[in-house]
Motif scaffolding. Structure first.
Motif, PDB file in Angstrom:
ATOM      1  N   VAL A 235       0.721  -1.312   0.032  1.00  0.00           N
ATOM      2  CA  VAL A 235       0.185   0.113   0.027  1.00  0.00           C
ATOM      3  C   VAL A 235       0.793   1.378   0.212  1.00  0.00           C
TER       4      VAL A 235
ATOM      5  N   GLN B 178      -7.946   4.176   4.620  1.00  0.00           N
ATOM      6  CA  GLN B 178      -8.423   4.601   3.676  1.00  0.00           C
ATOM      7  C   GLN B 178      -8.982   3.802   2.263  1.00  0.00           C
ATOM      8  N   GLU B 179      -7.846   2.666   1.998  1.00  0.00           N
ATOM      9  CA  GLU B 179      -8.116   1.829   1.037  1.00  0.00           C
ATOM     10  C   GLU B 179      -9.383   1.081   1.409  1.00  0.00           C
TER      11      GLU B 179
ATOM     12  N   ASP C 157     -12.465   2.893   0.574  1.00  0.00           N
ATOM     13  CA  ASP C 157     -12.715   3.021  -1.048  1.00  0.00           C
ATOM     14  C   ASP C 157     -13.093   1.785  -1.536  1.00  0.00           C
ATOM     15  N   LEU C 158     -12.405   0.623  -1.139  1.00  0.00           N
ATOM     16  CA  LEU C 158     -12.912  -0.584  -1.460  1.00  0.00           C
ATOM     17  C   LEU C 158     -14.473  -0.992  -1.216  1.00  0.00           C
TER      18      LEU C 158
END
Length: 156
Positions: free
Chosen positions: A32, A130-131, A134-135
């Motif tokens: 990441v 954050q990822e 978003d996912l």
């Protein structure tokens, strides 16, 4: 239309053979992007001179290394009269002072490494959260599209 053609289904198999499914992912291989640039001075204080630079991205500490250390009460100073301070006494004092310095330096190095590693992990954790967000958002959109498709054309 051409977009609605059914894929071949093998009996006993839930999904079509030619369906593109990703292979399982090993969590340790996921990279990441973490906007983390440690201060070179901090890295120097966390590295052993003459050895390779401490890398907070790679170094993992064991449970034992991260255990809080007990507060140790210092022994009362025993006053030694000047007439007993012979060469043997001063040699022992020098040896003990060097050992105490080595011990303090080693502890400071380990504390600096843990602090820098913690800083990196905080940033990585933030990037991962954050990822995940978003996912989840993307997955929600995909589920929406799928629900609309299945409502119109039946289950996949």
């Amino acid at each position: 239309s051409a977009h609605q053609r059914k894929l071949p289904v093998v009996p006993g198999q839930l999904l079509p053979a030619n369906r593109n499914t990703p292979s399982p992912i090993d969590p340790d291989t996921i990279q990441v992007p973490v906007g983390y640039e440690p201060d070179p001075a901090d890295l120097a204080l966390s590295s052993i001179p003459g050895q390779e630079m401490f890398d907070p991205r790679k170094r993992k500490f064991s449970e034992e290394e991260l255990k809080p250390q007990p507060m140790i009460k210092k022994a009362r100073k025993v006053f030694i009269p000047d007439d007993l301070k012979d060469d043997k006494y001063w040699a022992r004092r020098r040896k003990n002072n060097m050992a105490a310095k080595r011990s303090r330096d080693a502890r400071r190095l380990k504390e600096n490494q843990i602090a820098i590693r913690a800083s990196f992990l905080e940033k990585e954790n933030s990037a991962l959260r954050q990822e995940v967000a978003d996912l989840r958002k993307e997955l929600g959109k995909c589920k929406n599209i799928l629900a609309k498709y299945e409502a119109r054309h039946g289950p996949l």
